[in-house]
Write an enzyme that holds these catalytic residues in place. Sequence first.
Site, PDB file in Angstrom:
ATOM      1  CG  ASP A   1      15.126  41.701  87.721  1.00 44.93           C
ATOM      2  OD1 ASP A   1      16.357  41.609  87.886  1.00 44.93           O
ATOM      3  OD2 ASP A   1      14.567  41.493  86.623  1.00 44.93           O
TER       4      ASP A   1
ATOM      5  CG  ASP B   1      19.731  41.496  84.006  1.00 45.38           C
ATOM      6  OD1 ASP B   1      18.786  41.627  83.208  1.00 45.38           O
ATOM      7  OD2 ASP B   1      19.601  41.570  85.245  1.00 45.38           O
TER       8      ASP B   1
HETATM    9  C1  DX5 Z   1      16.876  45.510  85.056  1.00 41.80           C
HETATM   10  C2  DX5 Z   1      16.654  44.064  85.401  1.00 41.80           C
HETATM   11  C3  DX5 Z   1      16.535  43.154  84.220  1.00 41.80           C
HETATM   12  C4  DX5 Z   1      15.364  43.416  83.329  1.00 41.80           C
HETATM   13  C5  DX5 Z   1      15.494  42.633  82.058  1.00 41.80           C
HETATM   14  O1  DX5 Z   1      17.026  46.207  86.220  1.00 41.80           O
HETATM   15  O2  DX5 Z   1      17.736  43.596  86.176  1.00 41.80           O
HETATM   16  O3  DX5 Z   1      16.548  41.805  84.649  1.00 41.80           O
HETATM   17  O4  DX5 Z   1      14.155  43.137  83.938  1.00 41.80           O
HETATM   18  O5  DX5 Z   1      14.447  42.964  81.212  1.00 41.80           O
HETATM   19  P1  DX5 Z   1      14.658  43.264  79.658  1.00 41.80           P
HETATM   20  O6  DX5 Z   1      15.159  42.001  79.044  1.00 41.80           O
HETATM   21  O7  DX5 Z   1      13.316  43.671  79.201  1.00 41.80           O
HETATM   22  O8  DX5 Z   1      15.678  44.367  79.544  1.00 41.80           O
HETATM   23 ZN    ZN Z   2      17.970  41.425  86.585  1.00 42.93          ZN
END
Ligand code: DX5
Ligand code: ZN
Length: 232
Positions: free
Chosen positions: A42, A180
């Site tokens: 990310d 996501d």
């Molecule tokens: C949010 C990100 C995600 C996030 C996912 O902006 O794009 O990829 O890190 O993490 P979890 O699964 O904890 O929601």
């Molecule tokens: Zn992400």
Amino acid sequence: MKRKRLIRVAPSINAIDFNNEEILLKALKDIEKAGANFVHIDVMDGKFVKSKTFDYTFVDKIRDKTHLLFDVHLMVKDPDNDIDKYIKAGADIVTVHYEACKDVVSVLKKIKSRNVLAGIAISPNTPVLKIKDIIESKLVDVITVMSVEPGASGQKFIPKMAEKISEIRELNKRVFIEIDGGVNLSNASMLRKLGVNILVSGSCIFKSTDMKKTINALKGKGFFNQVKDFFN
Ligand code: DX5
Ligand code: ZN
């Protein structure tokens, strides 16, 4: 017989303390051993989203630390000029946000022309219809449905976002659909049934005590998970 769709799992390292090298390297090894398919990376620029994580230099730094494919999620305003840097650093999928690009079609064309997979992400407030033409075109390989507001790990899944999976699947039977944000063992089975291909998951995987079990459960693998799917 209908071929079973493979579910890929992409752990998001945003959920760990990625600035701590020891933790980061261990996490990369652990998810590889546990059966992950991608590392979800990310990138946040402090402009498109409030938080800031890292840039292409980070991708470059970890490229030789794992055999897993790199799923690079750019939460970056006007990513056009950075695309080549991420590809050179080792990205296998480059995903840009519809909301962050002035001319998303030209950005996608650029990514595709470099022989990596091109992805487009839509934030919760963006309806699928906004990118209908793109979904129906050959410009994209992956459509990422954000099921939380982009910007942080550990948020709650927005149930309504699941409907977007069916909408996208109606428009394109072949495109990879990724979801996501807030993906966990309670919603994974429903998401698989709707036709998802890639489950991104940060907290659920990194907080679990048995990553292999968790990744298998997200994929719906194993007798117990299949029985659970049947009754869900
Ligand atoms: C949010 C990100 C995600 C996030 C996912 O902006 O794009 O990829 O890190 O993490 P979890 O699964 O904890 O929601
Ligand atoms: Zn992400």
